[in-house]
Write a protein that holds these residues in place. Structure first.
Motif, PDB file in Angstrom:
ATOM      1  N   THR A 116     -80.560  14.374 -21.383  1.00  0.00           N
ATOM      2  CA  THR A 116     -81.862  13.755 -21.690  1.00  0.00           C
ATOM      3  C   THR A 116     -82.726  14.695 -22.182  1.00  0.00           C
ATOM      4  O   THR A 116     -83.342  15.708 -21.328  1.00  0.00           O
ATOM      5  CB  THR A 116     -82.210  12.885 -20.453  1.00  0.00           C
ATOM      6  OG1 THR A 116     -81.287  11.998 -20.003  1.00  0.00           O
ATOM      7  CG2 THR A 116     -83.707  12.150 -21.171  1.00  0.00           C
TER       8      THR A 116
ATOM      9  N   THR B  94     -86.859  11.999 -24.768  1.00  0.00           N
ATOM     10  CA  THR B  94     -86.239  10.676 -24.267  1.00  0.00           C
ATOM     11  C   THR B  94     -86.862  10.532 -22.759  1.00  0.00           C
ATOM     12  O   THR B  94     -87.119   9.340 -22.538  1.00  0.00           O
ATOM     13  CB  THR B  94     -84.763  10.793 -24.108  1.00  0.00           C
ATOM     14  OG1 THR B  94     -84.396  11.078 -25.450  1.00  0.00           O
ATOM     15  CG2 THR B  94     -84.087   9.737 -23.528  1.00  0.00           C
TER      16      THR B  94
ATOM     17  N   LEU C 238     -88.532   7.041 -21.700  1.00  0.00           N
ATOM     18  CA  LEU C 238     -88.120   6.347 -20.296  1.00  0.00           C
ATOM     19  C   LEU C 238     -89.301   6.139 -19.365  1.00  0.00           C
ATOM     20  O   LEU C 238     -89.508   5.043 -18.885  1.00  0.00           O
ATOM     21  CB  LEU C 238     -86.937   6.895 -19.800  1.00  0.00           C
ATOM     22  CG  LEU C 238     -85.533   7.040 -20.591  1.00  0.00           C
ATOM     23  CD1 LEU C 238     -84.625   7.863 -19.861  1.00  0.00           C
ATOM     24  CD2 LEU C 238     -84.954   5.463 -20.771  1.00  0.00           C
TER      25      LEU C 238
ATOM     26  N   ALA D 299     -82.012   2.478 -18.302  1.00  0.00           N
ATOM     27  CA  ALA D 299     -82.316   3.664 -18.396  1.00  0.00           C
ATOM     28  C   ALA D 299     -81.233   4.438 -19.384  1.00  0.00           C
ATOM     29  O   ALA D 299     -81.253   5.111 -20.154  1.00  0.00           O
ATOM     30  CB  ALA D 299     -82.731   4.575 -17.252  1.00  0.00           C
TER      31      ALA D 299
ATOM     32  N   ALA E 242     -81.152   5.788 -23.019  1.00  0.00           N
ATOM     33  CA  ALA E 242     -80.905   7.087 -23.515  1.00  0.00           C
ATOM     34  C   ALA E 242     -79.715   7.332 -24.338  1.00  0.00           C
ATOM     35  O   ALA E 242     -79.900   8.040 -25.229  1.00  0.00           O
ATOM     36  CB  ALA E 242     -80.766   7.889 -22.147  1.00  0.00           C
TER      37      ALA E 242
END
Length: 133
Positions: free
Chosen positions: A3, A7, A11, A42, A46
């Motif tokens: 991630t 990102t 999130l 999530a 992602a």
């Protein structure tokens, strides 16, 4: 899956529900047609951001659902937006083929007309051809 910082910030801006999900509305980017609504967790968010191919969370299967994986009706991400409350996503997509599992272009094919619920669009593709069912 790694991630990125961007990102992670994306999130962190989301307000997932108690089940760890957020609704995502898919809209055809060039026409504005609303195609469908599905859920993301999530991991799906992602993956969508990392791959550019829209991925949802299937509540019925309890697993990631990569749109078009079995049907070929893929959604390519153009832009992913968060609403003002952080509790809904808008995915602007380039939809290949139909978006609805019923074989229709979009999932919003029922409407109230003269006190009756009626189908306002017909399937463009036989669902059996999409899913082999």
């Amino acid at each position: 899956m790694t991630t990125t910082d961007a990102t992670a910030r994306f999130l962190a801006a989301l307000r997932f529900d108690a089940a760890g999900l957020v609704p995502c509305i898919a809209q055809q980017h060039d026409t504005g047609e609303v195609l469908m609504m599905a859920w993301m967790n999530a991991e799906a968010v992602a993956e969508t951001l990392a791959t550019g191919r829209v991925c949802y969370w299937s509540r019925s299967r309890g697993a990631l659902w990569r749109k078009g994986e079995s049907s070929g009706q893929v959604q390519r991400l153009v832009d992913l937006r968060i609403d003002c409350d952080g509790d809904t996503l808008l995915a602007l997509v380039d939809q290949t083929g139909v978006a609805c599992h019923t074989g229709r272009r979009n999932c919003f094919f029922q409407a109230l007309r003269d006190d009756a619920l009626v189908e306002i669009s017909q399937p463009l593709v036989d669902p059996k051809a999409l899913y082999g069912a």
